[in-house]
Design a protein around this motif. Structure first.
Motif, mmCIF file in Angstrom:
data_model
loop_
_atom_site.group_PDB
_atom_site.id
_atom_site.type_symbol
_atom_site.label_atom_id
_atom_site.label_comp_id
_atom_site.label_asym_id
_atom_site.label_seq_id
_atom_site.Cartn_x
_atom_site.Cartn_y
_atom_site.Cartn_z
ATOM 1 N N ALA A 50 0.831 -1.204 0.000
ATOM 2 C CA ALA A 50 0.000 0.000 0.000
ATOM 3 C C ALA A 50 0.867 1.256 0.000
ATOM 4 O O ALA A 50 0.577 2.219 -0.723
ATOM 5 C CB ALA A 50 -0.925 -0.010 1.209
ATOM 6 N N VAL A 51 1.936 1.252 0.778
ATOM 7 C CA VAL A 51 2.823 2.421 0.823
ATOM 8 C C VAL A 51 3.525 2.613 -0.518
ATOM 9 O O VAL A 51 3.563 3.718 -1.065
ATOM 10 C CB VAL A 51 3.840 2.272 1.981
ATOM 11 N N GLY A 53 2.629 1.496 -3.488
ATOM 12 C CA GLY A 53 1.647 1.874 -4.504
ATOM 13 C C GLY A 53 1.184 3.308 -4.347
ATOM 14 O O GLY A 53 1.022 4.035 -5.331
ATOM 15 N N SER A 54 0.984 3.739 -3.116
ATOM 16 C CA SER A 54 0.559 5.116 -2.894
ATOM 17 C C SER A 54 1.633 6.105 -3.319
ATOM 18 O O SER A 54 1.336 7.148 -3.894
ATOM 19 C CB SER A 54 0.208 5.321 -1.416
ATOM 20 N N PHE A 57 1.749 6.313 -7.014
ATOM 21 C CA PHE A 57 0.583 7.053 -7.497
ATOM 22 C C PHE A 57 0.736 8.534 -7.202
ATOM 23 O O PHE A 57 0.345 9.387 -7.993
ATOM 24 C CB PHE A 57 -0.668 6.483 -6.819
ATOM 25 N N ALA A 58 1.321 8.883 -6.056
ATOM 26 C CA ALA A 58 1.379 10.277 -5.621
ATOM 27 C C ALA A 58 2.459 11.076 -6.338
ATOM 28 O O ALA A 58 2.237 12.239 -6.687
ATOM 29 C CB ALA A 58 1.605 10.332 -4.118
ATOM 30 N N GLY A 76 0.869 2.658 -9.888
ATOM 31 C CA GLY A 76 0.664 2.941 -8.468
ATOM 32 C C GLY A 76 -0.776 2.745 -8.050
ATOM 33 O O GLY A 76 -1.066 2.194 -6.976
ATOM 34 N N LEU A 77 -1.702 3.184 -8.899
ATOM 35 C CA LEU A 77 -3.127 2.985 -8.607
ATOM 36 C C LEU A 77 -3.466 1.502 -8.567
ATOM 37 O O LEU A 77 -4.196 1.037 -7.680
ATOM 38 C CB LEU A 77 -3.970 3.703 -9.663
ATOM 39 N N SER A 80 -1.934 0.006 -5.327
ATOM 40 C CA SER A 80 -2.721 0.445 -4.162
ATOM 41 C C SER A 80 -4.052 -0.300 -4.092
ATOM 42 O O SER A 80 -4.487 -0.725 -3.011
ATOM 43 C CB SER A 80 -2.987 1.946 -4.233
ATOM 44 N N SER A 81 -4.696 -0.492 -5.225
ATOM 45 C CA SER A 81 -5.975 -1.206 -5.250
ATOM 46 C C SER A 81 -5.800 -2.672 -4.861
ATOM 47 O O SER A 81 -6.629 -3.230 -4.139
ATOM 48 C CB SER A 81 -6.606 -1.116 -6.641
ATOM 49 N N ALA A 129 -9.775 9.056 -9.457
ATOM 50 C CA ALA A 129 -8.374 8.646 -9.627
ATOM 51 C C ALA A 129 -8.054 8.398 -11.097
ATOM 52 O O ALA A 129 -7.023 8.851 -11.610
ATOM 53 C CB ALA A 129 -8.084 7.406 -8.794
#
Length: 137
Positions: A50-51, A53-54, A57-58, A76-77, A80-81, A129
């Motif tokens: 999650a970290v 991927g976030s 994405f960020a 990244g999205l 995260s998904s 997103a």
């Protein structure tokens, strides 16, 4: 002299405690079980993915790295998904449920309004997103 709790007859360990043997105000601690919890080996990969991927994405959203930004943001999205889905599946295996939904195996049906609210929130976040990643090009 009054009979204390140690003077009362105690049932064998393998038999359930009848309610008649319990005095007024006493509790049977044999029936209590600790709550089921996620273990560290279940949580660690989910949190790490999650970290990562976030962050994937960020960064393209924040700094716009040119042509590759949309691809990195989409990866990244996706990561995260996937981490969110794995987290939900791990929580479900342990017995956790979403607020407003009945526990698994209870036989009750979920309220359609709660399910519709969850679908609306997840759909809105996913649409925003994807729209933001599409605007990077």
């Amino acid at each position: 002299m009054e009979a204390g709790p140690r003077d009362r007859p105690q049932p064998p360990q393998d038999e359930p405690v009848p309610e008649l043997l319990l005095g007024a105000g006493e509790e049977s601690f044999r029936e209590l079980r600790p709550p089921r919890r996620l273990r560290i080996w279940q949580l660690a990969p989910i949190v790490v993915l999650a970290v990562v991927g976030s962050l994937m994405f960020a960064f393209p959203l924040a700094f716009d790295f040119g042509d590759g930004g949309a691809v990195i943001a989409m990866l990244g999205l996706l990561i995260s998904s996937c981490a969110a889905g794995w987290g939900m599946m791990a929580a479900r295996r342990v017995g956790h449920t979403w607020p407003g939904l009945p526990p698994r195996g209870s036989g009750r049906r979920p309220d359609w309004r709660v399910v519709a609210l969850y679908v609306l929130v997840v759909g809105t976040v996913a649409a925003l997103a994807i729209w933001r990643v599409a605007r990077l090009r």
